[in-house]
Design a protein around this motif. Sequence first.
Motif, PDB file in Angstrom:
ATOM      1  N   GLY A 173       0.799  -1.218   0.000  1.00  0.00           N
ATOM      2  CA  GLY A 173       0.000   0.000   0.000  1.00  0.00           C
ATOM      3  C   GLY A 173       0.830   1.265   0.000  1.00  0.00           C
ATOM      4  N   LYS A 174       2.038   1.198   0.565  1.00  0.00           N
ATOM      5  CA  LYS A 174       2.907   2.376   0.567  1.00  0.00           C
ATOM      6  C   LYS A 174       3.353   2.736  -0.855  1.00  0.00           C
ATOM      7  CE  LYS A 174       4.759   1.519   5.228  1.00  0.00           C
ATOM      8  NZ  LYS A 174       5.975   1.135   6.004  1.00  0.00           N
ATOM      9  N   ALA A 175       3.612   1.717  -1.656  1.00  0.00           N
ATOM     10  CA  ALA A 175       4.064   1.955  -3.028  1.00  0.00           C
ATOM     11  C   ALA A 175       2.903   2.109  -4.002  1.00  0.00           C
ATOM     12  CB  ALA A 175       4.961   0.796  -3.478  1.00  0.00           C
ATOM     13  N   ASP A 176       1.825   1.362  -3.783  1.00  0.00           N
ATOM     14  CA  ASP A 176       0.683   1.369  -4.698  1.00  0.00           C
ATOM     15  C   ASP A 176      -0.584   1.142  -3.866  1.00  0.00           C
ATOM     16  OD1 ASP A 176      -1.282   0.965  -6.568  1.00  0.00           O
ATOM     17  OD2 ASP A 176      -0.127  -0.432  -7.801  1.00  0.00           O
ATOM     18  N   PRO A 177      -1.323   2.214  -3.521  1.00  0.00           N
ATOM     19  CA  PRO A 177      -2.511   2.061  -2.675  1.00  0.00           C
ATOM     20  C   PRO A 177      -3.524   1.061  -3.224  1.00  0.00           C
ATOM     21  CG  PRO A 177      -1.911   4.376  -2.839  1.00  0.00           C
ATOM     22  CD  PRO A 177      -1.039   3.640  -3.807  1.00  0.00           C
ATOM     23  N   ALA A 178      -3.715   1.029  -4.531  1.00  0.00           N
ATOM     24  CA  ALA A 178      -4.693   0.100  -5.108  1.00  0.00           C
ATOM     25  C   ALA A 178      -4.268  -1.349  -4.879  1.00  0.00           C
ATOM     26  CB  ALA A 178      -4.857   0.377  -6.600  1.00  0.00           C
ATOM     27  N   GLY A 237      -2.205  -2.443  -2.479  1.00  0.00           N
ATOM     28  CA  GLY A 237      -2.302  -2.730  -1.055  1.00  0.00           C
ATOM     29  C   GLY A 237      -3.738  -2.985  -0.632  1.00  0.00           C
ATOM     30  N   ALA A 238      -4.675  -2.184  -1.163  1.00  0.00           N
ATOM     31  CA  ALA A 238      -6.085  -2.372  -0.836  1.00  0.00           C
ATOM     32  C   ALA A 238      -6.572  -3.738  -1.308  1.00  0.00           C
ATOM     33  CB  ALA A 238      -6.915  -1.266  -1.466  1.00  0.00           C
ATOM     34  N   ALA A 239      -6.113  -4.166  -2.487  1.00  0.00           N
ATOM     35  CA  ALA A 239      -6.505  -5.482  -2.998  1.00  0.00           C
ATOM     36  C   ALA A 239      -5.976  -6.601  -2.103  1.00  0.00           C
ATOM     37  CB  ALA A 239      -5.995  -5.653  -4.427  1.00  0.00           C
ATOM     38  N   GLU A 240      -4.755  -6.424  -1.572  1.00  0.00           N
ATOM     39  CA  GLU A 240      -4.196  -7.421  -0.650  1.00  0.00           C
ATOM     40  C   GLU A 240      -5.039  -7.501   0.627  1.00  0.00           C
ATOM     41  OE1 GLU A 240      -1.686  -9.511  -0.996  1.00  0.00           O
ATOM     42  OE2 GLU A 240      -1.055  -8.839  -2.991  1.00  0.00           O
ATOM     43  N   PHE A 241      -5.434  -6.347   1.144  1.00  0.00           N
ATOM     44  CA  PHE A 241      -6.279  -6.350   2.343  1.00  0.00           C
ATOM     45  C   PHE A 241      -7.653  -6.945   2.043  1.00  0.00           C
ATOM     46  CE2 PHE A 241      -3.376  -3.023   4.132  1.00  0.00           C
ATOM     47  CZ  PHE A 241      -3.082  -3.688   5.312  1.00  0.00           C
ATOM     48  N   ASP A 242      -8.154  -6.739   0.818  1.00  0.00           N
ATOM     49  CA  ASP A 242      -9.430  -7.353   0.425  1.00  0.00           C
ATOM     50  C   ASP A 242      -9.351  -8.870   0.515  1.00  0.00           C
ATOM     51  OD1 ASP A 242     -10.691  -4.952  -0.047  1.00  0.00           O
ATOM     52  OD2 ASP A 242     -10.328  -4.966  -2.207  1.00  0.00           O
ATOM     53  N   ARG A 243      -8.220  -9.435   0.101  1.00  0.00           N
ATOM     54  CA  ARG A 243      -8.066 -10.890   0.132  1.00  0.00           C
ATOM     55  C   ARG A 243      -8.067 -11.397   1.580  1.00  0.00           C
ATOM     56  NH1 ARG A 243      -5.490 -10.250  -4.922  1.00  0.00           N
ATOM     57  NH2 ARG A 243      -3.559  -9.395  -4.093  1.00  0.00           N
ATOM     58  N   ILE A 244      -7.449 -10.644   2.470  1.00  0.00           N
ATOM     59  CA  ILE A 244      -7.471 -11.045   3.886  1.00  0.00           C
ATOM     60  C   ILE A 244      -8.898 -10.951   4.430  1.00  0.00           C
ATOM     61  CG2 ILE A 244      -6.639 -10.451   6.201  1.00  0.00           C
ATOM     62  CD1 ILE A 244      -4.076  -9.386   4.875  1.00  0.00           C
ATOM     63  N   ALA A 245      -9.605  -9.870   4.075  1.00  0.00           N
ATOM     64  CA  ALA A 245     -10.976  -9.684   4.562  1.00  0.00           C
ATOM     65  C   ALA A 245     -11.914 -10.768   4.050  1.00  0.00           C
ATOM     66  CB  ALA A 245     -11.484  -8.310   4.147  1.00  0.00           C
ATOM     67  N   ALA A 246     -11.613 -11.337   2.888  1.00  0.00           N
ATOM     68  CA  ALA A 246     -12.473 -12.363   2.301  1.00  0.00           C
ATOM     69  C   ALA A 246     -12.114 -13.772   2.757  1.00  0.00           C
ATOM     70  CB  ALA A 246     -12.398 -12.288   0.777  1.00  0.00           C
ATOM     71  N   ASP A 247     -11.056 -13.917   3.539  1.00  0.00           N
ATOM     72  CA  ASP A 247     -10.582 -15.238   3.979  1.00  0.00           C
ATOM     73  C   ASP A 247     -11.386 -15.692   5.193  1.00  0.00           C
ATOM     74  OD1 ASP A 247      -9.240 -17.505   4.759  1.00  0.00           O
ATOM     75  OD2 ASP A 247      -7.237 -16.642   4.526  1.00  0.00           O
ATOM     76  N   SER A 248     -12.220 -16.701   5.028  1.00  0.00           N
ATOM     77  CA  SER A 248     -13.076 -17.175   6.128  1.00  0.00           C
ATOM     78  C   SER A 248     -12.272 -17.811   7.255  1.00  0.00           C
ATOM     79  CB  SER A 248     -14.107 -18.176   5.595  1.00  0.00           C
ATOM     80  OG  SER A 248     -13.461 -19.289   4.991  1.00  0.00           O
ATOM     81  N   ALA A 249     -11.008 -18.170   6.986  1.00  0.00           N
ATOM     82  CA  ALA A 249     -10.182 -18.764   8.039  1.00  0.00           C
ATOM     83  C   ALA A 249      -9.663 -17.717   9.016  1.00  0.00           C
ATOM     84  CB  ALA A 249      -9.003 -19.513   7.421  1.00  0.00           C
ATOM     85  N   VAL A 250      -9.758 -16.437   8.654  1.00  0.00           N
ATOM     86  CA  VAL A 250      -9.293 -15.346   9.514  1.00  0.00           C
ATOM     87  C   VAL A 250     -10.429 -14.932  10.443  1.00  0.00           C
ATOM     88  CG1 VAL A 250      -8.434 -12.964   9.519  1.00  0.00           C
ATOM     89  CG2 VAL A 250      -7.692 -14.565   7.741  1.00  0.00           C
ATOM     90  N   ALA A 291     -10.152   0.343   3.042  1.00  0.00           N
ATOM     91  CA  ALA A 291     -10.940   1.569   2.830  1.00  0.00           C
ATOM     92  C   ALA A 291     -10.082   2.811   2.998  1.00  0.00           C
ATOM     93  CB  ALA A 291     -12.109   1.599   3.805  1.00  0.00           C
ATOM     94  N   LEU A 292      -9.178   2.811   3.987  1.00  0.00           N
ATOM     95  CA  LEU A 292      -8.322   3.974   4.216  1.00  0.00           C
ATOM     96  C   LEU A 292      -7.362   4.193   3.047  1.00  0.00           C
ATOM     97  CD1 LEU A 292      -7.518   3.636   8.028  1.00  0.00           C
ATOM     98  CD2 LEU A 292      -9.233   5.062   6.912  1.00  0.00           C
ATOM     99  N   LEU A 293      -6.953   3.104   2.400  1.00  0.00           N
ATOM    100  CA  LEU A 293      -6.085   3.244   1.224  1.00  0.00           C
ATOM    101  C   LEU A 293      -6.856   3.775   0.014  1.00  0.00           C
ATOM    102  CD1 LEU A 293      -3.973  -0.031   1.500  1.00  0.00           C
ATOM    103  CD2 LEU A 293      -3.095   2.301   1.656  1.00  0.00           C
ATOM    104  N   ARG A 294      -8.164   3.493  -0.050  1.00  0.00           N
ATOM    105  CA  ARG A 294      -8.960   3.891  -1.215  1.00  0.00           C
ATOM    106  C   ARG A 294      -9.631   5.247  -1.060  1.00  0.00           C
ATOM    107  NH1 ARG A 294     -10.763  -1.931  -1.339  1.00  0.00           N
ATOM    108  NH2 ARG A 294      -9.754  -2.843  -3.183  1.00  0.00           N
ATOM    109  N   ILE A 295      -9.686   5.782   0.145  1.00  0.00           N
ATOM    110  CA  ILE A 295     -10.535   6.947   0.381  1.00  0.00           C
ATOM    111  C   ILE A 295     -10.070   8.181  -0.381  1.00  0.00           C
ATOM    112  CG2 ILE A 295      -9.337   7.875   2.419  1.00  0.00           C
ATOM    113  CD1 ILE A 295     -12.218   8.178   3.640  1.00  0.00           C
ATOM    114  N   ASP A 296      -8.794   8.268  -0.729  1.00  0.00           N
ATOM    115  CA  ASP A 296      -8.288   9.425  -1.476  1.00  0.00           C
ATOM    116  C   ASP A 296      -8.155   9.149  -2.970  1.00  0.00           C
ATOM    117  OD1 ASP A 296      -8.084  11.161   0.727  1.00  0.00           O
ATOM    118  OD2 ASP A 296      -6.181  10.247   1.317  1.00  0.00           O
ATOM    119  N   MET A 297      -8.702   8.013  -3.427  1.00  0.00           N
ATOM    120  CA  MET A 297      -8.643   7.698  -4.852  1.00  0.00           C
ATOM    121  C   MET A 297      -9.695   8.517  -5.610  1.00  0.00           C
ATOM    122  SD  MET A 297      -7.988   3.580  -4.903  1.00  0.00           S
ATOM    123  CE  MET A 297      -6.483   2.894  -4.192  1.00  0.00           C
ATOM    124  N   PRO A 298      -9.576   8.598  -6.943  1.00  0.00           N
ATOM    125  CA  PRO A 298     -10.543   9.389  -7.723  1.00  0.00           C
ATOM    126  C   PRO A 298     -11.988   8.978  -7.478  1.00  0.00           C
ATOM    127  CG  PRO A 298      -8.649   8.809  -9.071  1.00  0.00           C
ATOM    128  CD  PRO A 298      -8.468   8.094  -7.775  1.00  0.00           C
TER     129      PRO A 298
END
Length: 235
Positions: free
Chosen positions: A106-111, A113-126, A139-146
């Motif tokens: 997310g530091k280098a590419d917010p989109a 990083g957000a996709a990586e966090f999406d995968r964690i959020a979708a993991d039912s084992a977590v 959401a915090l990574l996406r909030i300043d996107m266009p």
Amino acid sequence: MAENNEFIREVNEDYRRDQVANIWRRYSGVIIALAILVVAGVGGWRYWQSAQRSAAEAASEQFDRANRLARDGKAQEADKIFDDLEAQGPAGYRLLARIRAATEAGKADPAKGAAEFDRIAADSAVGEGLRDLARLRAALLRIDMPDPAPALASLQSLAAGSPFRHTAREMLGLSALRRGQYEEAGRWFDQLNADPETPQGLRQRIEVYVALVAGGPVTVTEAKAEPAAPLPPTR
């Protein structure tokens, strides 16, 4: 009478001994096998606990070493250790490595990083709490996107009652404030004020936010040009 009672007691004891002997003769093999299984099970359980503890200690050392390498600017070496932990470490450290990888991405590419966090959020084992945390970080990574609409929708879901509702409401209020939607911002800040579990530090920030809402939009008027001063007379 006492002699009769004693006789009856001795007969009963002899009968019980005979019953136990019969049971042992019939089921001694099963009893011994069960005893062996219990002993083996206890030993196996203790071995498994010891192996798990050793694996967790080794993973902890690797995780700390990777963090030190990252702080020292040795990103490639750190990434290799984090990748190994994500692939082979104990469950807790695999998840920590995934969160760290998403954060760095997310530091280098917010989109990304957000996709990586999406995968964690979708993991039912977590666990649910960590999935909510991943949704918040995405959401915090996406909030300043266009197009901040997906981030705002995710924050609104978290604001409804998750453990991260305070951060979500604060971000929603600030986002509305940036867009000049003062009434909406005020509603989010009012929710934070009304929540008895809102942290004290956040309450202090809300005072500033509420003052900004009360002030409304700042109108800048163009200053009129003053007439030029006359030139001094020449001699």
